[in-house]
Design a protein around this motif. Structure first.
Motif, PDB file in Angstrom:
ATOM      1  N   VAL A 286     -14.070   9.285 -35.466  1.00 40.15           N
ATOM      2  CA  VAL A 286     -14.575   9.416 -36.833  1.00 40.15           C
ATOM      3  C   VAL A 286     -15.198   8.110 -37.307  1.00 40.15           C
ATOM      4  O   VAL A 286     -16.351   8.067 -37.708  1.00 40.15           O
ATOM      5  CB  VAL A 286     -13.454   9.848 -37.808  1.00 40.15           C
ATOM      6  N   MET A 287     -14.433   7.016 -37.254  1.00 43.70           N
ATOM      7  CA  MET A 287     -14.954   5.725 -37.700  1.00 43.70           C
ATOM      8  C   MET A 287     -14.019   4.603 -37.266  1.00 43.70           C
ATOM      9  O   MET A 287     -12.872   4.843 -36.866  1.00 43.70           O
ATOM     10  CB  MET A 287     -15.138   5.690 -39.216  1.00 43.70           C
ATOM     11  N   GLN A 288     -14.532   3.390 -37.370  1.00 44.34           N
ATOM     12  CA  GLN A 288     -13.755   2.184 -37.071  1.00 44.34           C
ATOM     13  C   GLN A 288     -13.199   1.623 -38.371  1.00 44.34           C
ATOM     14  O   GLN A 288     -13.939   1.318 -39.294  1.00 44.34           O
ATOM     15  CB  GLN A 288     -14.635   1.132 -36.395  1.00 44.34           C
ATOM     16  N   ILE A 289     -11.889   1.508 -38.445  1.00 43.70           N
ATOM     17  CA  ILE A 289     -11.241   0.879 -39.592  1.00 43.70           C
ATOM     18  C   ILE A 289     -10.956  -0.571 -39.227  1.00 43.70           C
ATOM     19  O   ILE A 289     -10.418  -0.867 -38.160  1.00 43.70           O
ATOM     20  CB  ILE A 289      -9.928   1.598 -39.956  1.00 43.70           C
ATOM     21  N   GLU A 290     -11.323  -1.479 -40.115  1.00 42.49           N
ATOM     22  CA  GLU A 290     -11.120  -2.898 -39.838  1.00 42.49           C
ATOM     23  C   GLU A 290     -10.509  -3.587 -41.052  1.00 42.49           C
ATOM     24  O   GLU A 290     -11.127  -3.663 -42.111  1.00 42.49           O
ATOM     25  CB  GLU A 290     -12.438  -3.576 -39.477  1.00 42.49           C
ATOM     26  N   GLY A 291      -9.288  -4.049 -40.886  1.00 34.22           N
ATOM     27  CA  GLY A 291      -8.648  -4.829 -41.926  1.00 34.22           C
ATOM     28  C   GLY A 291      -9.012  -6.301 -41.786  1.00 34.22           C
ATOM     29  O   GLY A 291      -9.434  -6.753 -40.722  1.00 34.22           O
ATOM     30  N   LYS A 292      -8.848  -7.032 -42.859  1.00 33.53           N
ATOM     31  CA  LYS A 292      -9.113  -8.466 -42.872  1.00 33.53           C
ATOM     32  C   LYS A 292      -7.802  -9.213 -43.101  1.00 33.53           C
ATOM     33  O   LYS A 292      -6.903  -8.728 -43.789  1.00 33.53           O
ATOM     34  CB  LYS A 292     -10.104  -8.828 -43.978  1.00 33.53           C
ATOM     35  N   ASP A 293      -7.726 -10.392 -42.517  1.00 33.47           N
ATOM     36  CA  ASP A 293      -6.564 -11.259 -42.730  1.00 33.47           C
ATOM     37  C   ASP A 293      -7.051 -12.693 -42.664  1.00 33.47           C
ATOM     38  O   ASP A 293      -7.677 -13.087 -41.684  1.00 33.47           O
ATOM     39  CB  ASP A 293      -5.488 -11.003 -41.664  1.00 33.47           C
TER      40      ASP A 293
ATOM     41  N   LYS B  59      -3.546  -0.297 -32.557  1.00 35.31           N
ATOM     42  CA  LYS B  59      -4.061  -1.624 -32.218  1.00 35.31           C
ATOM     43  C   LYS B  59      -5.523  -1.809 -32.595  1.00 35.31           C
ATOM     44  O   LYS B  59      -5.919  -2.869 -33.072  1.00 35.31           O
ATOM     45  CB  LYS B  59      -3.866  -1.895 -30.727  1.00 35.31           C
ATOM     46  N   THR B  60      -6.338  -0.780 -32.341  1.00 36.66           N
ATOM     47  CA  THR B  60      -7.785  -0.954 -32.515  1.00 36.66           C
ATOM     48  C   THR B  60      -8.294  -0.567 -33.896  1.00 36.66           C
ATOM     49  O   THR B  60      -9.373  -0.991 -34.302  1.00 36.66           O
ATOM     50  CB  THR B  60      -8.549  -0.131 -31.464  1.00 36.66           C
ATOM     51  N   GLY B  61      -7.551   0.288 -34.612  1.00 33.08           N
ATOM     52  CA  GLY B  61      -8.017   0.750 -35.918  1.00 33.08           C
ATOM     53  C   GLY B  61      -9.054   1.861 -35.814  1.00 33.08           C
ATOM     54  O   GLY B  61      -9.675   2.217 -36.818  1.00 33.08           O
ATOM     55  N   LYS B  62      -9.246   2.434 -34.635  1.00 33.13           N
ATOM     56  CA  LYS B  62     -10.190   3.541 -34.486  1.00 33.13           C
ATOM     57  C   LYS B  62      -9.547   4.824 -35.027  1.00 33.13           C
ATOM     58  O   LYS B  62      -8.420   5.152 -34.666  1.00 33.13           O
ATOM     59  CB  LYS B  62     -10.605   3.713 -33.029  1.00 33.13           C
ATOM     60  N   LEU B  63     -10.316   5.539 -35.862  1.00 35.83           N
ATOM     61  CA  LEU B  63      -9.819   6.753 -36.499  1.00 35.83           C
ATOM     62  C   LEU B  63     -10.381   7.971 -35.776  1.00 35.83           C
ATOM     63  O   LEU B  63     -11.589   8.043 -35.513  1.00 35.83           O
ATOM     64  CB  LEU B  63     -10.233   6.777 -37.973  1.00 35.83           C
ATOM     65  N   TYR B  64      -9.490   8.927 -35.441  1.00 36.70           N
ATOM     66  CA  TYR B  64      -9.883  10.108 -34.687  1.00 36.70           C
ATOM     67  C   TYR B  64      -9.427  11.379 -35.408  1.00 36.70           C
ATOM     68  O   TYR B  64      -8.527  11.348 -36.256  1.00 36.70           O
ATOM     69  CB  TYR B  64      -9.246  10.101 -33.293  1.00 36.70           C
TER      70      TYR B  64
END
Length: 328
Positions: A163-170, A202-207
């Motif tokens: 679906v999309m790549q989720i990316e958090g920031k730190d 780990k990757t934040g990939k949403l399926y």
């Protein structure tokens, strides 16, 4: 012959002794002439952020060996001393002791490149400038955070569809455990019978989790995603963000007519008039090709008296009489 040999041996021993004494004298003379031009104690290679070092007598020391017989004054330049942030690091002009006056924050300044200067009373430099680099060590003092993520997925997509790549920031140091984020789904709206999506920790990939996405039932989902640093380990800091997903339409609905039978009338001797409007129903997305119905007259128009076309705004079939209709 023996006497000659003995003289040669003595001469050889004297020569070797001379060379040894000469080499020793040269080494001593070299040592005597060599002068260590400066002495400095490196600052700690790394200072921990959020740690109070202000009580220490010094964190580094610069010293010129000329201060044995001359008055030497020490100075410090660079960001953190003579440049913003001013006077975070200060040097004792007499001793060369460098102290720190505040608490470091790696997210503001990950390192400081300072320069130590030793000058004689005359203003002449006593030594070459001494580079001092202070590296600030990271602590896990920042929680993950997210910007709004928006995406689309087609209804009836198969399980495992990306679906999309989720990316958090730190803001903690990149590529360390302090900024390593583990992802999870906290909630889904509408809740339905269970989560329709899954996320790789780990990757934040949403399926797509379930192959039952139906735009006609729910055309929009809102997820709350949680990120936990330290790779998700206990004690990791957490933050949440919102993911909005629109379900895209496919042509998975058959059009139907609002009535099973229609009747109409038209005056004789007229042409190019609307006889009736036939309403088509289609659950696909309105005003798209999937929704728009194409009408055809299947039977009874052998004389080509009638035509039918689609009103694209209402999805109605407009039945027209296009040739004169005369009574017999």
């Amino acid at each position: 012959m023996a006497t000659l040999f003995s003289q040669e041996v003595r001469l050889l021993l004297v020569t070797v002794l001379f060379l040894i004494i000469s080499a020793d004298a040269k080494e001593k003379r070299t040592k005597t002439l060599r002068r260590i031009r400066r002495e400095w104690i490196l600052p700690p290679a790394k200072l921990m952020e959020n740690t109070n070092y202000t009580h220490l007598e010094f964190i580094a020391k610069i010293r010129s060996d000329q201060d044995k017989d001359k008055k030497v004054e020490y100075h410090l330049t660079g960001a953190g001393a003579s440049e913003p942030p001013y006077n975070l690091f200060v040097v004792d002009h007499n001793t060369g002791f460098i102290r720190i006056t505040g608490v470091l924050d790696r997210e503001k300044y990950p390192s400081y490149n300072l320069t130590g200067i030793a000058r004689l009373k005359s203003g002449e430099e006593a030594e070459a400038n001494i580079p001092l680099t202070v590296t600030v060590l990271d602590q896990n003092d920042n929680a993950p955070y997210f910007i709004l993520h928006e995406g689309n997925v087609t209804e009836e997509s198969k399980k495992g569809t990306f679906v999309m790549q989720i990316e958090g920031k730190d803001d903690d140091q990149a590529e360390t455990i302090n900024s390593e984020i583990a992802y999870s789904i906290v909630s889904q709206e509408p809740a339905g019978k269970g989560h329709m999506f899954t996320i790789d920790k780990k990757t934040g990939k949403l399926y797509v989790k379930e192959p039952t996405l139906d735009r006609e039932t729910h055309d929009f989902y809102k997820l709350v995603i949680k990120g936990t640093d330290l790779g998700g380990a206990p004690g990791g800091k957490t933050g949440t963000g919102t993911v909005e997903i629109r379900v895209l339409d496919i042509n998975d609905n058959i059009p139907t007519l609002s009535e099973s039978e229609y009747s109409g009338s038209v005056d004789e001797n007229v042409a190019d008039v609307v006889v009736m409007r036939i309403k088509a129903l289609d659950n696909d997305l309105a005003h798209t090709d999937n929704w728009l119905t194409v009408f055809k007259i299947a039977k009874g128009n052998e004389g080509n008296l009638f035509s039918i076309e689609t009103d694209k705004q209402t999805n109605e079939g407009i039945l027209k009489l296009i040739k004169l209709c005369q009574s017999s």
